[in-house]
Design a protein around this motif. Structure first.
Motif, short mmCIF file in Angstrom:
data_model
loop_
_atom_site.label_atom_id
_atom_site.label_comp_id
_atom_site.label_asym_id
_atom_site.label_seq_id
_atom_site.Cartn_x
_atom_site.Cartn_y
_atom_site.Cartn_z
N SER A 73 -0.89 9.23 -3.04
CA SER A 73 -0.80 8.24 -1.96
C SER A 73 -2.17 7.69 -1.62
O SER A 73 -2.32 6.50 -1.32
CB SER A 73 -0.18 8.87 -0.72
OG SER A 73 1.15 9.25 -0.95
N ARG A 74 -3.18 8.54 -1.63
CA ARG A 74 -4.55 8.10 -1.32
C ARG A 74 -5.03 7.05 -2.32
O ARG A 74 -5.68 6.09 -1.96
CB ARG A 74 -5.51 9.29 -1.32
CG ARG A 74 -5.32 10.21 -0.14
CD ARG A 74 -6.13 11.49 -0.31
NE ARG A 74 -7.52 11.25 -0.57
CZ ARG A 74 -8.46 11.15 0.35
NH1 ARG A 74 -8.15 11.29 1.61
NH2 ARG A 74 -9.71 10.93 0.02
N MET A 75 -4.66 7.21 -3.60
CA MET A 75 -5.08 6.25 -4.61
C MET A 75 -4.41 4.89 -4.41
O MET A 75 -5.02 3.85 -4.60
CB MET A 75 -4.76 6.78 -6.02
CG MET A 75 -5.69 7.86 -6.48
SD MET A 75 -5.49 8.30 -8.21
CE MET A 75 -3.80 8.81 -8.29
N ASP A 92 5.42 3.09 1.56
CA ASP A 92 5.19 2.46 0.26
C ASP A 92 6.22 1.36 -0.01
O ASP A 92 7.41 1.63 -0.11
CB ASP A 92 5.26 3.51 -0.84
CG ASP A 92 4.78 3.01 -2.18
OD1 ASP A 92 4.42 1.81 -2.28
OD2 ASP A 92 4.75 3.80 -3.13
N PRO A 93 5.80 0.10 -0.12
CA PRO A 93 6.75 -0.99 -0.34
C PRO A 93 7.27 -1.07 -1.78
O PRO A 93 8.27 -1.72 -2.03
CB PRO A 93 5.94 -2.24 0.01
CG PRO A 93 4.54 -1.87 -0.29
CD PRO A 93 4.44 -0.40 0.02
N ASP A 94 6.59 -0.43 -2.72
CA ASP A 94 6.97 -0.49 -4.12
C ASP A 94 7.92 0.67 -4.44
O ASP A 94 7.53 1.83 -4.43
CB ASP A 94 5.73 -0.41 -5.00
CG ASP A 94 6.03 -0.71 -6.46
OD1 ASP A 94 7.21 -0.89 -6.81
OD2 ASP A 94 5.06 -0.76 -7.24
N GLN A 95 9.17 0.37 -4.71
CA GLN A 95 10.18 1.40 -4.95
C GLN A 95 9.87 2.25 -6.19
O GLN A 95 10.28 3.39 -6.27
CB GLN A 95 11.55 0.75 -5.12
CG GLN A 95 12.06 0.05 -3.89
CD GLN A 95 12.40 1.02 -2.77
OE1 GLN A 95 12.80 2.14 -3.02
NE2 GLN A 95 12.22 0.59 -1.55
#
Length: 64
Positions: A34-36, A44-47
């Motif tokens: 998640s940090r990256m 996160d908007p990207d499924q």
């Protein structure tokens, strides 16, 4: 004049991890993936990059 570089007085402390906040909710993130990306698990908007959800098999509720 001489060509001398000055050292910065402020900056990250050596050996400490830099803090990263979620772009959506602005909470500090600890998960390396998640940090990256810059997005937390819930925001996160990207499924395609979301973490897999854990579905539990349950018995049906009686009477429904």
């Amino acid at each position: 004049m001489t060509d001398q570089q000055q050292d910065a007085l402020t900056g990250p402390v050596p050996g400490l991890r830099r803090k990263v906040w979620c772009r959506g909710c602005r909470r500090e993130m600890t998960d390396p993936e998640s940090r990256m990306r810059g997005w937390g698990r819930e925001c996160d908007p990207d499924q395609r990059t979301r973490h897999p959800e854990h579905d539990v098999d349950q018995d049906p509720i009686p009477g429904l």
